[in-house]
Design a protein around this motif. Structure first.
Motif, PDB file in Angstrom:
ATOM      1  N   PRO A  49      83.741  69.815 -47.552  1.00 10.44           N
ATOM      2  CA  PRO A  49      85.132  70.284 -47.530  1.00 10.44           C
ATOM      3  C   PRO A  49      85.686  70.525 -46.129  1.00 10.44           C
ATOM      4  CG  PRO A  49      83.901  71.429 -49.234  1.00 10.44           C
ATOM      5  CD  PRO A  49      82.904  70.646 -48.440  1.00 10.44           C
TER       6      PRO A  49
ATOM      7  N   THR B   2      87.299  67.323 -45.001  1.00  4.91           N
ATOM      8  CA  THR B   2      88.642  67.145 -45.563  1.00  4.91           C
ATOM      9  C   THR B   2      89.626  68.120 -44.924  1.00  4.91           C
ATOM     10  OG1 THR B   2      88.127  68.624 -47.426  1.00  4.91           O
ATOM     11  CG2 THR B   2      87.734  66.278 -47.745  1.00  4.91           C
TER      12      THR B   2
ATOM     13  N   MET C 187      90.819  66.411 -41.826  1.00  3.13           N
ATOM     14  CA  MET C 187      91.781  65.351 -42.153  1.00  3.13           C
ATOM     15  C   MET C 187      93.139  65.942 -42.510  1.00  3.13           C
ATOM     16  SD  MET C 187      89.192  62.997 -44.445  1.00  3.13           S
ATOM     17  CE  MET C 187      90.478  61.855 -44.938  1.00  3.13           C
ATOM     18  N   PHE C 188      93.130  67.008 -43.297  1.00  3.63           N
ATOM     19  CA  PHE C 188      94.383  67.644 -43.700  1.00  3.63           C
ATOM     20  C   PHE C 188      95.107  68.239 -42.493  1.00  3.63           C
ATOM     21  CE2 PHE C 188      96.554  71.602 -45.044  1.00  3.63           C
ATOM     22  CZ  PHE C 188      97.572  71.027 -45.803  1.00  3.63           C
TER      23      PHE C 188
ATOM     24  N   THR D 190      89.905  72.946 -47.570  1.00  6.30           N
ATOM     25  CA  THR D 190      90.777  71.897 -47.024  1.00  6.30           C
ATOM     26  C   THR D 190      92.120  72.462 -46.595  1.00  6.30           C
ATOM     27  OG1 THR D 190      89.737  70.174 -48.380  1.00  6.30           O
ATOM     28  CG2 THR D 190      91.969  69.740 -47.542  1.00  6.30           C
TER      29      THR D 190
END
Length: 514
Positions: free
Chosen positions: A329, A332, A335-336, A396
């Motif tokens: 997580p 991610t 990335m977020f 995230t």
């Protein structure tokens, strides 16, 4: 446009602008510091003698509490078929001692932030950051030896890492204030601070693999040794300001200076400003950041430090499953954070939203979503894989904080960004000290879903407070007191005692721009 500014003159030719080389290396630095901080959360699962600890705990508990702890049902989950028994290590540390060892990192973290911030603002943020990473590397490599001597040695190493870790955010805030154009501030801040999530991913995965295959000692030796590469690159490629950086094009240097409104000075030391303490401590936007930072950090440390133990104690993951489930997580999250920061910067540059609105949107994502996820987690019981998905969504969304309140210090007072970050981060660090002790006390002899519900509801309450205060009181506008403070008489090194016309012109330009 910033994208059209040449990057020639840096070591990567025309590929990457010098300011983004700084951002990437800053991100790696944050990855190292956070990675070396959280690796103990995973490694400790392999370091502990779980059988001996359980026997000692059961001997001190009443028969009723023991039965409750061992009951399988709503309050305890069945182990997965892959768990393969308890993974025992050499250390018989009780739950309270485990909490103390995890939390003592923040003892050092507390004391170093404000002094580190003032040194970074007045002298060199580059070397403050170097010290931060270097002391973490040394203490990490020495951890196996010191922990085998005594748990006191382990505590000393963690305190040393905390002293280094405490100056990272203030030092990087100072560097971003000197390097990041306002229209790229969200993006550059996210690149740098998202390194915390990348470091968490790499650390948890590496720690789980290393501990599971080569023993817990390898976690500290391998990760500490690899981090030494960064120290060489940082010394070679990074300078405190664009004016001191030889590996930069004149076009990019001029672009940054024009965007920030700085003068063309080649001082060895920066012009010093005294902090307007009264104005800071009577500033509503500052208190909005402070409250958001404190509340958010409690939830952040809950997931960062305690998630491996929740996975082990309640959901019954073994160490290899644990490492994967708790680390992905954070990838991610990275990335977020990149997506939301780029989106908000784009909307700001087009005049669609203000800086204030951008900070509030990002902070809302970082608090409201994990709050809802923790609420759901309280009621889904032993649905292990659903719980993993819910926790993944929560972690995230926390990535919004990097371009939310964590960037807000630079908006309201770029001249004192390091000091403001040190103040709010010092207060927020209390959560890092309190969380392991709090969790250890609640789950001592009661490693159940019911106990963890109590922990989650406390975190949810703090998220509600963060949302209300920051939404109402937060601001992205530069405050008037940012331009106050004493400017020295002779701010350029090497100028003659008798002021020249050039010196007076530069002082006038400096005062006007600041």
């Amino acid at each position: 446009m910033a994208d059209s500014v040449p990057a020639k003159g840096n070591v990567l030719g025309n590929l990457v602008p010098a300011r983004y080389i700084l951002a990437v290396l800053g991100s790696i630095a944050m990855s190292i510091v956070y990675g070396l901080k959280v690796n103990l959360s995973v490694a400790m699962v392999a370091m502990l003698n779980h059988t001996a600890i359980l026997e000692a705990s059961n001997q001190t508990l009443s028969h009723a509490v023991t039965n409750k702890t061992l009951t399988v049902g709503d309050d305890a989950c069945q182990a997965s078929s892959s768990e393969g028994g308890v993974e025992d290590g050499p250390f018989n540390w009780s739950e309270p001692l485990q909490g103390t060892i995890l939390s003592c990192y923040f003892w050092g973290y507390l004391v170093s932030q404000l002094p580190g911030a003032r040194i970074a603002e007045n002298f060199s943020a580059k070397w403050v950051m170097f010290f931060s990473v270097a002391i973490n590397i040394v203490c990490t490599i020495l951890t196996p030896v010191m922990s085998n001597i005594s748990y006191v040695g382990m505590i000393l190493m963690r305190v040393g890492e905390g002293i280094g870790g405490g100056v990272t955010f203030p030092a990087m805030h100072v560097m971003l204030a000197s390097w990041a154009p306002p229209t790229e501030r969200s993006m550059m801040s996210s690149i740098v601070y998202a390194g915390t999530s990348l470091g968490t991913v790499a650390s948890m995965l590496m720690a789980g693999i290393l501990a599971g295959n080569w023993g817990w000692e390898s976690v500290f030796y391998v990760m500490g040794g690899l981090s030494l590469i960064w120290t060489i690159l940082w010394i070679w490629l990074v300078q405190d300001t664009p004016n001191k950086q030889p590996l930069i094009s004149e076009e990019e240097r001029s672009f940054i200076r024009t965007s920030l409104g700085t003068v063309d000075s080649h001082n060895k030391f920066k012009p010093k400003r005294s902090v307007p303490w009264y104005e800071v401590f009577t500033s509503v936007p500052f208190y909005a950041i402070l409250v958001a930072h404190i509340c958010s950090n409690f939830g952040w440390y809950m997931l960062l430090i305690e998630l491996p133990f929740y996975m082990k104690q309640v959901l019954k993951f073994n160490i290899k499953e644990n490492a994967v489930a708790t680390s992905l997580p954070f990838l991610t999250m990275w990335m977020f954070s990149m997506i939301i920061s780029k989106t908000l910067d784009s909307l700001r540059s087009k005049g669609k939203i203000s800086t204030t609105m951008a900070r509030k949107i990002a902070t809302l994502f970082a608090s409201a979503v994990p709050m809802v996820c923790l609420l759901i987690l309280c009621f889904i019981g032993c649905q292990r894989y659903l719980a993993v998905v819910i926790m993944g969504i929560a972690i995230t969304s926390i990535g919004g904080m990097f371009c939310g309140f964590l960037s807000n210090h630079i908006d309201i007072a770029p001249n004192f960004a390091g000091t403001l970050m040190a103040l709010t981060n010092t207060a927020a660090t209390i959560g890092g000290i309190f969380v392991p002790i709090f969790v250890g006390a609640v789950t001592h002899g009661n490693q159940t879903i019911e106990a963890w519900r109590t922990i989650f509801f406390v975190t949810i309450t703090l998220y509600v407070i963060e949302i209300l205060v920051y939404t109402v009181c937060g601001s992205g506008e530069e405050q008037s007191w940012n331009t106050t403070g004493e400017i020295p008489q002779h701010f350029e090194e090497g100028t003659p005692l008798k002021a020249s016309e050039r010196e007076r012109d530069e002082k006038d330009s400096y005062t006007e721009n600041k």
